[in-house]
Motif scaffolding. Structure first.
Motif, mmCIF file in Angstrom:
data_model
loop_
_atom_site.group_PDB
_atom_site.id
_atom_site.type_symbol
_atom_site.label_atom_id
_atom_site.label_comp_id
_atom_site.label_asym_id
_atom_site.label_seq_id
_atom_site.Cartn_x
_atom_site.Cartn_y
_atom_site.Cartn_z
ATOM 1 N N PHE A 188 50.827 40.061 54.492
ATOM 2 C CA PHE A 188 50.439 38.642 54.332
ATOM 3 C C PHE A 188 49.012 38.265 55.410
ATOM 4 O O PHE A 188 48.401 37.450 55.075
ATOM 5 N N TYR A 189 49.337 38.693 56.508
ATOM 6 C CA TYR A 189 48.365 38.163 57.693
ATOM 7 C C TYR A 189 46.906 38.701 57.195
ATOM 8 O O TYR A 189 46.075 37.984 57.192
ATOM 9 N N MET A 190 47.059 39.898 56.811
ATOM 10 C CA MET A 190 45.679 40.377 56.358
ATOM 11 C C MET A 190 45.153 39.759 55.296
ATOM 12 O O MET A 190 43.886 39.434 55.343
ATOM 13 N N THR A 191 45.958 39.712 54.223
ATOM 14 C CA THR A 191 45.546 39.080 52.915
ATOM 15 C C THR A 191 44.966 37.601 53.211
ATOM 16 O O THR A 191 44.019 36.913 52.971
ATOM 17 N N SER A 230 52.921 36.137 42.453
ATOM 18 C CA SER A 230 52.470 34.823 42.378
ATOM 19 C C SER A 230 51.016 34.809 43.037
ATOM 20 O O SER A 230 49.967 34.061 42.188
ATOM 21 N N LEU A 231 50.614 35.378 43.810
ATOM 22 C CA LEU A 231 49.433 35.348 44.383
ATOM 23 C C LEU A 231 48.179 35.818 43.312
ATOM 24 O O LEU A 231 47.312 35.332 43.287
ATOM 25 N N TYR A 232 48.422 36.677 42.447
ATOM 26 C CA TYR A 232 47.635 37.183 41.460
ATOM 27 C C TYR A 232 47.063 35.845 40.676
ATOM 28 O O TYR A 232 46.020 35.631 40.115
ATOM 29 N N LEU A 233 47.984 34.876 40.435
ATOM 30 C CA LEU A 233 47.614 33.701 39.488
ATOM 31 C C LEU A 233 46.525 32.979 40.141
ATOM 32 O O LEU A 233 45.751 32.461 39.618
ATOM 33 N N GLU A 234 46.690 32.944 41.618
ATOM 34 C CA GLU A 234 45.837 32.210 42.331
ATOM 35 C C GLU A 234 44.540 32.648 42.362
ATOM 36 O O GLU A 234 43.466 31.979 42.535
ATOM 37 N N GLY A 235 44.615 33.986 42.208
ATOM 38 C CA GLY A 235 43.220 34.677 42.380
ATOM 39 C C GLY A 235 42.360 34.910 40.920
ATOM 40 O O GLY A 235 41.280 35.229 41.290
ATOM 41 N N MET A 236 42.739 34.642 39.989
ATOM 42 C CA MET A 236 42.273 34.738 38.560
ATOM 43 C C MET A 236 41.078 33.746 38.512
ATOM 44 O O MET A 236 40.087 34.295 37.860
ATOM 45 N N ASP A 237 41.202 32.537 38.978
ATOM 46 C CA ASP A 237 39.850 31.865 38.832
ATOM 47 C C ASP A 237 38.735 32.414 39.932
ATOM 48 O O ASP A 237 37.696 31.685 39.759
ATOM 49 N N ILE A 260 56.261 42.631 46.182
ATOM 50 C CA ILE A 260 56.019 42.663 44.715
ATOM 51 C C ILE A 260 56.096 41.081 44.445
ATOM 52 O O ILE A 260 55.385 40.727 43.425
ATOM 53 N N GLY A 261 57.058 40.230 45.028
ATOM 54 C CA GLY A 261 57.005 38.904 44.789
ATOM 55 C C GLY A 261 55.474 38.409 45.208
ATOM 56 O O GLY A 261 55.111 37.415 44.524
ATOM 57 N N LEU A 262 55.233 38.661 46.310
ATOM 58 C CA LEU A 262 53.654 38.120 46.664
ATOM 59 C C LEU A 262 52.753 38.454 45.740
ATOM 60 O O LEU A 262 51.806 37.606 45.444
ATOM 61 N N VAL A 263 52.750 39.760 45.247
ATOM 62 C CA VAL A 263 51.866 40.085 44.010
ATOM 63 C C VAL A 263 51.914 39.154 42.660
ATOM 64 O O VAL A 263 51.042 38.726 42.184
ATOM 65 N N ASN A 279 37.976 35.482 40.386
ATOM 66 C CA ASN A 279 37.882 37.164 40.208
ATOM 67 C C ASN A 279 38.254 37.859 41.340
ATOM 68 O O ASN A 279 37.859 39.071 41.664
ATOM 69 N N ILE A 280 39.624 37.611 41.783
ATOM 70 C CA ILE A 280 40.353 38.285 42.674
ATOM 71 C C ILE A 280 41.420 39.043 42.254
ATOM 72 O O ILE A 280 41.923 38.467 41.602
ATOM 73 N N SER A 281 41.438 40.379 42.143
ATOM 74 C CA SER A 281 42.657 41.198 41.499
ATOM 75 C C SER A 281 43.767 41.369 42.652
ATOM 76 O O SER A 281 43.225 41.894 43.604
ATOM 77 N N VAL A 282 44.973 41.194 42.500
ATOM 78 C CA VAL A 282 46.025 41.426 43.183
ATOM 79 C C VAL A 282 47.052 42.449 42.502
ATOM 80 O O VAL A 282 47.856 41.968 41.694
ATOM 81 N N ASN A 283 47.433 43.651 42.839
ATOM 82 C CA ASN A 283 48.225 44.507 42.375
ATOM 83 C C ASN A 283 49.027 44.923 43.461
ATOM 84 O O ASN A 283 48.766 45.267 44.723
#
Length: 295
Positions: free
Chosen positions: A118-121, A167-174, A162-165, A176-180
């Motif tokens: 989380f801190y790095m991200t 939800s976070l990927y939804l915030e990154g879509m606008d 897994i939970g972080l991915v 162009n950030i991919s989170v997997n």
């Protein structure tokens, strides 16, 4: 597939899969930032990257040190101007039965694997948003997905990613950030004792580094969970089995008990893309009985 002029940050890069990830990216043209708490491992990985003719930055850093993380990211941006890839690979592992699991050990596990990621991200996220591009990979584990004996703290921290991915990927879509996430299993110092000698040769890093590179490429998906080991690559997702519906007033604990064999793993399984979608499905199931129309 090339990563020329891209900057990749890899935690836990002093050994094992982190080192393999760094070298794989460097071989394909990326500048790599090596982060680890083991200085000797870092120096070895750094020399290996330089031998490939690529540039590298080194930080002896515990990822649970949030101020150290912020400072490292600041230095990376000052030198190279941007960060394109983040691989949250740093982790620790020790088995312990729940009776003897101390609060200190529980916190240490979560601070390294979950909070460290989380801190790095969190530190890198605004830079990726500002450029409109980013690739983030969280490193999970089979114990997190399925559980294992004496692995409660490890499982909890890895499943948290897994939970972080999710939800976070939804915030990154606008932006162009991919989170997997990537759930690997290879012969490393952390896993070697768990594999029989006869099967160890099967668990090379080849399919794992290939999956990592795929998740870091420009055309990667987002919000996905890959499992890879022993040459195989698969996609994972939480599934809800076919529901049993109980009319209002009849859903009692005794009813669930008597129906458990019917409820447990009833087919077909259903996949939902988000928590909101699951809530909508629940609402639709119950709406008919109460004559409620859902648009």
């Amino acid at each position: 597939m090339r990563f020329d002029n891209q900057v990749a940050v890899i935690t836990g890069a002093g050994s094992g899969l982190g080192r393999a990830y760094a070298l794989a990216l460097a071989e394909r043209g990326a500048k790599v930032v090596l982060i680890d708490n083991d200085i000797s491992g870092l120096e070895s990985s750094h020399k290996a990257v330089l031998a490939l003719g690529e540039q590298s930055m080194v930080f002896k850093l515990d990822v649970s040190n949030i101020e150290g993380v912020k400072d490292a990211v600041t230095q990376i941006i000052e030198l190279w101007g941007h960060i394109d890839i983040l691989i949250n690979n740093a982790g620790i592992h020790s088995t312990c039965d729940f009776d003897n699991l101390t609060i200190e050990n529980w916190q240490l596990q979560l601070n390294t694997d979950l909070n460290g990621s989380f801190y790095m991200t969190k530190a890198i996220w605004p830079h990726m948003k500002g450029r409109g591009y980013g690739k983030i990979v969280m490193s999970s584990a089979v114990s997190g997905l399925y559980g294992d004996m004496h692995e409660t703290s490890y499982s909890a921290s890895k499943m948290g990613l897994i939970g972080l991915v999710n939800s976070l990927y939804l915030e990154g879509m606008d932006y162009n950030i991919s989170v997997n996430s990537l759930t690997p299993h290879a012969v490393t110092s952390m896993t070697a004792h768990k594999l029989a000698p006869s099967v160890k040769p099967l668990f090379s890093k080849t399919s794992i580094t290939a999956s990592m590179l795929f998740l870091c490429c420009a055309d990667s998906p987002t919000g996905q969970h890959l499992l890879t080991a022993a040459g195989s690559v698969s996609h994972g997702q939480f599934a809800e089995f076919k529901p049993s519906y109980f009319p209002a007033g009849s859903c009692k604990p005794e009813t669930i008990l008597s129906s458990w064999q019917q409820i447990h793993q009833a087919q077909p399984a259903n996949l939902h893309r988000s928590g909101e979608e699951q809530v909508l499905v629940w609402a639709r199931r119950g709406a008919g009985e109460h004559h409620i129309t859902i648009e």
